[in-house]
Motif scaffolding. Structure first.
Motif, PDB file in Angstrom:
ATOM      1  N   ALA A   1       0.832  -1.201   0.000  1.00  0.00           N
ATOM      2  CA  ALA A   1       0.000   0.000   0.000  1.00  0.00           C
ATOM      3  C   ALA A   1       0.872   1.259   0.000  1.00  0.00           C
ATOM      4  N   LYS A   2       0.353   2.296  -0.637  1.00  0.00           N
ATOM      5  CA  LYS A   2       1.040   3.589  -0.655  1.00  0.00           C
ATOM      6  C   LYS A   2       0.873   4.267   0.705  1.00  0.00           C
ATOM      7  N   PRO A   3       1.784   5.195   1.058  1.00  0.00           N
ATOM      8  CA  PRO A   3       1.589   5.996   2.271  1.00  0.00           C
ATOM      9  C   PRO A   3       0.311   6.831   2.136  1.00  0.00           C
ATOM     10  N   ILE A   4      -0.328   7.118   3.253  1.00  0.00           N
ATOM     11  CA  ILE A   4      -1.615   7.813   3.218  1.00  0.00           C
ATOM     12  C   ILE A   4      -1.525   9.170   2.531  1.00  0.00           C
ATOM     13  N   ASN A   5      -0.423   9.883   2.705  1.00  0.00           N
ATOM     14  CA  ASN A   5      -0.322  11.192   2.054  1.00  0.00           C
ATOM     15  C   ASN A   5      -0.365  11.079   0.537  1.00  0.00           C
ATOM     16  N   GLU A   6       0.135   9.992  -0.026  1.00  0.00           N
ATOM     17  CA  GLU A   6       0.045   9.785  -1.473  1.00  0.00           C
ATOM     18  C   GLU A   6      -1.379   9.418  -1.880  1.00  0.00           C
ATOM     19  N   ASN A   7      -2.087   8.680  -1.036  1.00  0.00           N
ATOM     20  CA  ASN A   7      -3.457   8.288  -1.351  1.00  0.00           C
ATOM     21  C   ASN A   7      -4.429   9.456  -1.317  1.00  0.00           C
ATOM     22  N   ILE A   8      -4.203  10.420  -0.436  1.00  0.00           N
ATOM     23  CA  ILE A   8      -5.155  11.533  -0.339  1.00  0.00           C
ATOM     24  C   ILE A   8      -4.632  12.817  -0.975  1.00  0.00           C
ATOM     25  N   ARG A   9      -3.567  12.719  -1.726  1.00  0.00           N
ATOM     26  CA  ARG A   9      -2.965  13.890  -2.379  1.00  0.00           C
ATOM     27  C   ARG A   9      -3.964  14.654  -3.253  1.00  0.00           C
ATOM     28  N   ASP A  10      -4.853  13.951  -3.930  1.00  0.00           N
ATOM     29  CA  ASP A  10      -5.793  14.598  -4.850  1.00  0.00           C
ATOM     30  C   ASP A  10      -7.135  14.952  -4.216  1.00  0.00           C
ATOM     31  N   VAL A  11      -7.307  14.673  -2.926  1.00  0.00           N
ATOM     32  CA  VAL A  11      -8.552  15.016  -2.240  1.00  0.00           C
ATOM     33  C   VAL A  11      -8.555  16.520  -1.994  1.00  0.00           C
ATOM     34  N   ARG A  12      -9.655  17.175  -2.353  1.00  0.00           N
ATOM     35  CA  ARG A  12      -9.775  18.621  -2.216  1.00  0.00           C
ATOM     36  C   ARG A  12     -10.745  18.987  -1.103  1.00  0.00           C
ATOM     37  N   ILE A  13     -10.552  20.172  -0.548  1.00  0.00           N
ATOM     38  CA  ILE A  13     -11.414  20.706   0.493  1.00  0.00           C
ATOM     39  C   ILE A  13     -11.595  22.196   0.204  1.00  0.00           C
ATOM     40  N   GLU A  14     -12.734  22.733   0.604  1.00  0.00           N
ATOM     41  CA  GLU A  14     -13.011  24.159   0.370  1.00  0.00           C
ATOM     42  C   GLU A  14     -12.419  24.992   1.498  1.00  0.00           C
ATOM     43  N   ASN A  15     -11.650  26.025   1.149  1.00  0.00           N
ATOM     44  CA  ASN A  15     -11.086  26.908   2.172  1.00  0.00           C
ATOM     45  C   ASN A  15     -12.035  28.066   2.448  1.00  0.00           C
ATOM     46  N   GLU A  16     -11.601  29.011   3.299  1.00  0.00           N
ATOM     47  CA  GLU A  16     -12.459  30.129   3.691  1.00  0.00           C
ATOM     48  C   GLU A  16     -12.874  31.001   2.508  1.00  0.00           C
ATOM     49  N   ASP A  17     -12.048  31.041   1.466  1.00  0.00           N
ATOM     50  CA  ASP A  17     -12.336  31.860   0.290  1.00  0.00           C
ATOM     51  C   ASP A  17     -13.236  31.148  -0.722  1.00  0.00           C
ATOM     52  N   GLY A  18     -13.603  29.907  -0.426  1.00  0.00           N
ATOM     53  CA  GLY A  18     -14.443  29.148  -1.344  1.00  0.00           C
ATOM     54  C   GLY A  18     -13.668  28.433  -2.432  1.00  0.00           C
ATOM     55  N   ASP A  19     -12.338  28.463  -2.355  1.00  0.00           N
ATOM     56  CA  ASP A  19     -11.505  27.770  -3.338  1.00  0.00           C
ATOM     57  C   ASP A  19     -11.308  26.317  -2.927  1.00  0.00           C
ATOM     58  N   LEU A  20     -11.205  25.424  -3.903  1.00  0.00           N
ATOM     59  CA  LEU A  20     -10.903  24.023  -3.624  1.00  0.00           C
ATOM     60  C   LEU A  20      -9.393  23.841  -3.665  1.00  0.00           C
ATOM     61  N   ILE A  21      -8.832  23.410  -2.538  1.00  0.00           N
ATOM     62  CA  ILE A  21      -7.392  23.202  -2.437  1.00  0.00           C
ATOM     63  C   ILE A  21      -7.137  21.804  -1.878  1.00  0.00           C
ATOM     64  N   PRO A  22      -5.931  21.262  -2.087  1.00  0.00           N
ATOM     65  CA  PRO A  22      -5.625  19.948  -1.516  1.00  0.00           C
ATOM     66  C   PRO A  22      -5.810  19.948   0.004  1.00  0.00           C
ATOM     67  N   VAL A  23      -6.415  18.887   0.516  1.00  0.00           N
ATOM     68  CA  VAL A  23      -6.707  18.797   1.950  1.00  0.00           C
ATOM     69  C   VAL A  23      -5.435  18.905   2.787  1.00  0.00           C
ATOM     70  N   LEU A  24      -4.330  18.361   2.290  1.00  0.00           N
ATOM     71  CA  LEU A  24      -3.089  18.431   3.067  1.00  0.00           C
ATOM     72  C   LEU A  24      -2.550  19.858   3.121  1.00  0.00           C
ATOM     73  N   ASP A  25      -2.759  20.654   2.075  1.00  0.00           N
ATOM     74  CA  ASP A  25      -2.354  22.059   2.111  1.00  0.00           C
ATOM     75  C   ASP A  25      -3.206  22.821   3.130  1.00  0.00           C
ATOM     76  N   HIS A  26      -4.507  22.580   3.096  1.00  0.00           N
ATOM     77  CA  HIS A  26      -5.422  23.229   4.043  1.00  0.00           C
ATOM     78  C   HIS A  26      -5.064  22.838   5.477  1.00  0.00           C
ATOM     79  N   ALA A  27      -4.829  21.552   5.708  1.00  0.00           N
ATOM     80  CA  ALA A  27      -4.463  21.082   7.051  1.00  0.00           C
ATOM     81  C   ALA A  27      -3.144  21.718   7.496  1.00  0.00           C
ATOM     82  N   GLY A  28      -2.213  21.888   6.573  1.00  0.00           N
ATOM     83  CA  GLY A  28      -0.942  22.532   6.904  1.00  0.00           C
ATOM     84  C   GLY A  28      -1.125  23.976   7.337  1.00  0.00           C
ATOM     85  N   ASP A  29      -2.007  24.706   6.643  1.00  0.00           N
ATOM     86  CA  ASP A  29      -2.301  26.088   7.020  1.00  0.00           C
ATOM     87  C   ASP A  29      -2.937  26.156   8.407  1.00  0.00           C
TER      88      ASP A  29
END
Length: 90
Positions: free
Chosen positions: A2-30
């Protein structure tokens, strides 16, 4: 293997405060950076949680939804220090 979890969810997007869809890991990092700064400022504990929901979708695909929740520590409320006078005033 199996791949590491960060590779598996790399393409999962989440909406930020501005309404933009960004990678969930980038949002979590912020959000994590906000918590770290608040912890350093207040001396209190904080928390971050990443929840990944996966369910079957159409044509064999899987629907993946991510949620990032945080508990950012807050400082003390503002207060004034006043001294009493013998007459009972401040």
């Amino acid at each position: 293997m199996a791949k590491p979890i960060n590779e598996n969810i790399r393409d999962v997007r989440i909406e930020n405060e501005d309404g933009d869809l960004i990678p969930v890991l980038d949002h979590a990092g912020d959000e994590f950076a906000k918590i770290i700064n608040a912890i350093v400022t207040t001396g209190k504990a904080g928390q971050i949680a990443i929840k990944i929901d996966v369910k079957p979708s159409t044509a064999g695909a899987l629907a993946v939804k991510a949620t990032v929740t945080t508990k950012v520590p807050k400082g003390l409320p503002p207060e004034s220090l006043l001294w009493p006078t013998p007459e009972g005033n401040l």
